[in-house]
Design a protein around this motif. Structure first.
Motif, PDB file in Angstrom:
ATOM      1  N   VAL A  62     -21.882   2.945  16.196  1.00 10.18           N
ATOM      2  CA  VAL A  62     -22.510   3.829  17.184  1.00 10.18           C
ATOM      3  C   VAL A  62     -22.433   3.193  18.565  1.00 10.18           C
ATOM      4  O   VAL A  62     -22.095   3.860  19.558  1.00 10.18           O
ATOM      5  N   CYS A  63     -22.720   1.904  18.648  1.00  9.33           N
ATOM      6  CA  CYS A  63     -22.640   1.199  19.933  1.00  9.33           C
ATOM      7  C   CYS A  63     -21.210   1.225  20.472  1.00  9.33           C
ATOM      8  O   CYS A  63     -20.991   1.459  21.665  1.00  9.33           O
ATOM      9  N   PHE A  64     -20.232   0.987  19.614  1.00  2.00           N
ATOM     10  CA  PHE A  64     -18.820   1.034  20.011  1.00  2.00           C
ATOM     11  C   PHE A  64     -18.463   2.423  20.520  1.00  2.00           C
ATOM     12  O   PHE A  64     -17.815   2.569  21.556  1.00  2.00           O
ATOM     13  N   LEU A  65     -18.905   3.459  19.822  1.00  7.62           N
ATOM     14  CA  LEU A  65     -18.638   4.839  20.213  1.00  7.62           C
ATOM     15  C   LEU A  65     -19.217   5.132  21.590  1.00  7.62           C
ATOM     16  O   LEU A  65     -18.567   5.785  22.416  1.00  7.62           O
ATOM     17  N   ASP A  66     -20.407   4.631  21.866  1.00  7.58           N
ATOM     18  CA  ASP A  66     -21.093   4.918  23.132  1.00  7.58           C
ATOM     19  C   ASP A  66     -20.679   4.023  24.294  1.00  7.58           C
ATOM     20  O   ASP A  66     -20.720   4.463  25.440  1.00  7.58           O
TER      21      ASP A  66
END
Length: 123
Positions: free
Chosen positions: A89-93
Motif C-alpha cells: 500500500v505504501c509503495f502504491l501511494d
C-alpha cells in the motif's frame, strides 16, 4: 508510458488487491492474471512481475521458486488468499513510478476496475 509497461501492470495488480481489501472482496486470480479484463500480457512477463511484487514484500498469496540452474524458468505457486501488504500500500501511494502509472491510467482504469469488482472505484 505504455499499457504493458511493468510499472503500469504492477499498479493494476496492487490497486486491484487494495480495492478488494478495502471493499471486503476476496481477490480472484482470474481477475488480475495475464489474460484478464485488467491486462493482456504474456504469461511469462506476468509471472516475473508477480515474483518481483512477492519478493519485495508488496503482495502475499504466491510462492516464488527460482532455480539456479541455467535456462530453467521462474515458477510461482498460488497460496491464497491473495492480498496486498502494508508495504505494498505504501509503495502504491508513495512510489513515483506508481504515481506515473496512475496518471497514465486515470481515465479508463477505474471504470474497468469498478466493473471487475462490482463496486464504484474513484480515480
Amino acid at each position: 508510458m505504455a499499457s504493458n509497461d511493468m510499472q503500469v501492470l504492477m499498479y493494476k495488480i496492487l490497486k486491484y488487491l487494495y480495492e478488494c481489501m478495502k471493499n471486503g472482496i476476496e481477490p480472484k486470480l482470474e481477475d488480475f492474471s495475464w489474460d484478464s479484463k485488467l491486462m493482456d500480457v504474456p504469461q511469462s512477463y506476468w509471472v516475473e512481475i508477480i515474483a518481483i511484487l512477492v519478493e519485495d514484500g508488496y503482495i502475499d498469496g504466491f510462492s516464488v521458486m527460482r532455480n539456479k540452474v541455467k535456462d530453467v524458468k521462474l515458477h510461482i505457486q498460488t497460496n491464497r488468499p491473495y492480498r496486498i501488504t502494508y508495504k505494498g500500500v505504501c509503495f502504491l501511494d508513495e512510489n513515483s513510478g506508481m504515481k506515473k502509472a496512475k496518471e497514465f491510467l486515470s481515465s479508463t482504469f477505474p471504470v474497468i476496475l469498478s466493473s471487475v469488482l462490482g463496486v464504484i472505484i474513484q480515480p
